[in-house]
Design a protein around this motif. Structure first.
Motif, PDB file in Angstrom:
ATOM      1  N   GLU A   1       0.830  -1.211   0.000  1.00 15.73           N
ATOM      2  CA  GLU A   1       0.000   0.000   0.000  1.00 15.73           C
ATOM      3  C   GLU A   1       0.862   1.258   0.000  1.00 15.73           C
ATOM      4  O   GLU A   1       0.566   2.236  -0.706  1.00 15.73           O
ATOM      5  N   LEU A   2       1.934   1.245   0.781  1.00 14.08           N
ATOM      6  CA  LEU A   2       2.831   2.398   0.835  1.00 14.08           C
ATOM      7  C   LEU A   2       3.495   2.627  -0.521  1.00 14.08           C
ATOM      8  O   LEU A   2       3.595   3.767  -0.991  1.00 14.08           O
TER       9      LEU A   2
ATOM     10  N   LYS B   1      12.031  11.706  -1.404  1.00 13.05           N
ATOM     11  CA  LYS B   1      11.206  12.760  -0.794  1.00 13.05           C
ATOM     12  C   LYS B   1       9.749  12.319  -0.669  1.00 13.05           C
ATOM     13  O   LYS B   1       9.089  12.569   0.364  1.00 13.05           O
ATOM     14  N   LEU B   2       9.235  11.657  -1.690  1.00 13.88           N
ATOM     15  CA  LEU B   2       7.854  11.175  -1.636  1.00 13.88           C
ATOM     16  C   LEU B   2       7.714  10.050  -0.619  1.00 13.88           C
ATOM     17  O   LEU B   2       6.683   9.928   0.052  1.00 13.88           O
TER      18      LEU B   2
ATOM     19  N   GLU C   1       5.509   9.857   6.664  1.00 16.75           N
ATOM     20  CA  GLU C   1       5.103  10.827   7.689  1.00 16.75           C
ATOM     21  C   GLU C   1       3.597  10.767   7.917  1.00 16.75           C
ATOM     22  O   GLU C   1       3.117  10.903   9.049  1.00 16.75           O
ATOM     23  N   GLU C   2       2.847  10.558   6.847  1.00 17.66           N
ATOM     24  CA  GLU C   2       1.386  10.513   6.948  1.00 17.66           C
ATOM     25  C   GLU C   2       0.869   9.158   7.431  1.00 17.66           C
ATOM     26  O   GLU C   2      -0.270   9.061   7.878  1.00 17.66           O
TER      27      GLU C   2
ATOM     28  N   LEU D   1      12.406   7.849  13.128  1.00 10.70           N
ATOM     29  CA  LEU D   1      13.444   6.876  12.811  1.00 10.70           C
ATOM     30  C   LEU D   1      13.663   6.799  11.302  1.00 10.70           C
ATOM     31  O   LEU D   1      14.804   6.848  10.812  1.00 10.70           O
ATOM     32  N   ALA D   2      12.567   6.688  10.545  1.00 13.97           N
ATOM     33  CA  ALA D   2      12.683   6.611   9.084  1.00 13.97           C
ATOM     34  C   ALA D   2      13.321   7.870   8.520  1.00 13.97           C
ATOM     35  O   ALA D   2      14.158   7.800   7.596  1.00 13.97           O
ATOM     36  N   GLU D   3      12.966   9.015   9.070  1.00 10.26           N
ATOM     37  CA  GLU D   3      13.489  10.290   8.582  1.00 10.26           C
ATOM     38  C   GLU D   3      14.999  10.367   8.748  1.00 10.26           C
ATOM     39  O   GLU D   3      15.706  10.892   7.874  1.00 10.26           O
TER      40      GLU D   3
END
Length: 357
Positions: A18-19, A95-96, A102-103, A112-114
């Motif tokens: 889904e992501l 970036k996407l 984030e959403e 953590l992902a950032e």
């Protein structure tokens, strides 16, 4: 590795389809004219690639190893450049990915992902768009390795075999053939595929041909005097890249060990039953793909819990461990090695230590 890293990996693995679709849909919406020409097949490939990006991101985080994601992103940069993608495709994808995560993620997981995405973007700016050839004329056996690879790329497996057999007859050491001809040519084949100069079919042919030619050297390899030591060499379940593992097993044979080689994609239960039957002095495991590290950790834990009294030393290797020198310890292995030569040295030391300890 802490619980947050593991929970992040688990959540990404359960929701990556889904992501990935959301990431790709946004990318297509940004530049519809650019992507329209790729049709439905191209869209499906984009979905697959986005899932790979998420796989490598989450597994790098699961193993607390930003370098694993750096290495992957640098690899993709070269691949995309040779596919003639616009230079902004990969940065935009990252970036996407950040936006979608984030959403979609709890705040602590997104933070953590950032961190990993920020680090990868900085690394991306410094990484090259091309890769230097592995065929450096200053390296040992350059002429032989160049001729060998040229013959394989021409589909001339028979002549490739003959020049290897002649080299051995002329006194070239088998270990040198493995390291400076087989290994180097395979690295070059991988590079040529990555830069879109050969097809997957070419890559598979070269690998299969090399495996066959290696097998023709086995009578010489198996004739070495034995030390009485035995090792089992395997790949984790779903790992199809087996040539490196086979080379390591052969190096142990050349050093006088009996190497019981299980090959690629070996189920965990079969590895455990082999260890029960053979009772080896050492277990070697090869993993090339970062997102197979979870299976590797499961295997290590299963071996240690199934054979607590034997305490079989576990030696691991493969590309992820060349990227992160501390990765093996994180996963619970007793040692790791960069190449076949080092594998024999480290494996011998592990067995000696377990025997005298």
């Amino acid at each position: 590795m802490n619980d947050l890293n593991q929970d992040f990996n688990s959540l990404i693995q359960t929701s990556k389809a889904e992501l990935a679709r959301e990431i790709v849909d946004r990318q297509y919406a940004l530049h519809p004219d650019r992507w329209q020409a790729y049709s439905e097949e191209g869209y499906q490939k984009s979905l697959r690639d986005a899932q790979y990006h998420l796989d490598y991101l989450s597994n790098a985080a699961a193993n607390a190893s930003p370098g694993l994601f750096h290495d992957y992103v640098a690899w993709v940069k070269v691949l995309f450049a040779r596919l003639d993608f616009s230079p902004d495709v990969l940065p935009t994808t990252l970036k996407l990915t950040r936006q979608v995560l984030e959403e979609s993620l709890p705040q602590e997981m997104f933070i953590l992902a950032e961190e990993y995405l920020d680090s990868a973007e900085k690394h991306l700016d410094r990484s090259p768009e091309n890769l230097k050839s592995e065929m450096d004329e200053d390296l040992p056996l350059f002429d032989l390795s160049r001729e060998y690879l040229d013959l394989l790329l021409q589909g001339n497996r028979g002549q490739a075999s003959r020049i290897i057999q002649q080299a051995v007859e002329d006194g070239v050491m088998i270990k040198d053939i493995y390291l400076h001809v087989f290994q180097r040519s395979q690295y070059e084949v991988g590079r040529l595929w990555q830069i879109n100069e050969i097809s997957v079919a070419h890559e598979h042919y070269c690998t299969a041909a090399t495996q066959l030619i290696m097998s023709q050297l086995y009578p010489r390899i198996l004739s070495n005097e034995k030390t009485g030591r035995q090792m089992v060499m395997t790949c984790v379940h779903d790992e199809l890249h087996e040539l490196g593992a086979r080379m390591v097993a052969d190096f142990f044979e050349l050093d006088g060990w009996d190497a019981y080689y299980l090959g690629a994609n070996t189920p965990l239960k079969d590895i455990l039953s082999t260890l029960e039957e053979k009772k080896p002095d050492l277990l070697g495991i090869s993993t090339t793909i970062t997102y197979h590290l979870g299976k590797l950790q499961d295997l290590i834990q299963a071996v240690k819990s199934t054979f607590p009294d034997q305490q079989i030393p576990i030696l691991i290797g493969g590309r992820p461990f060349n990227v992160d020198p501390g990765l093996g310890q994180k996963l619970g292995a007793d040692g790791q090695a960069l190449n076949a030569t080092e594998a024999v040295r480290v494996g011998t030391r592990l067995v000696s230590s377990s025997t005298t300890g």
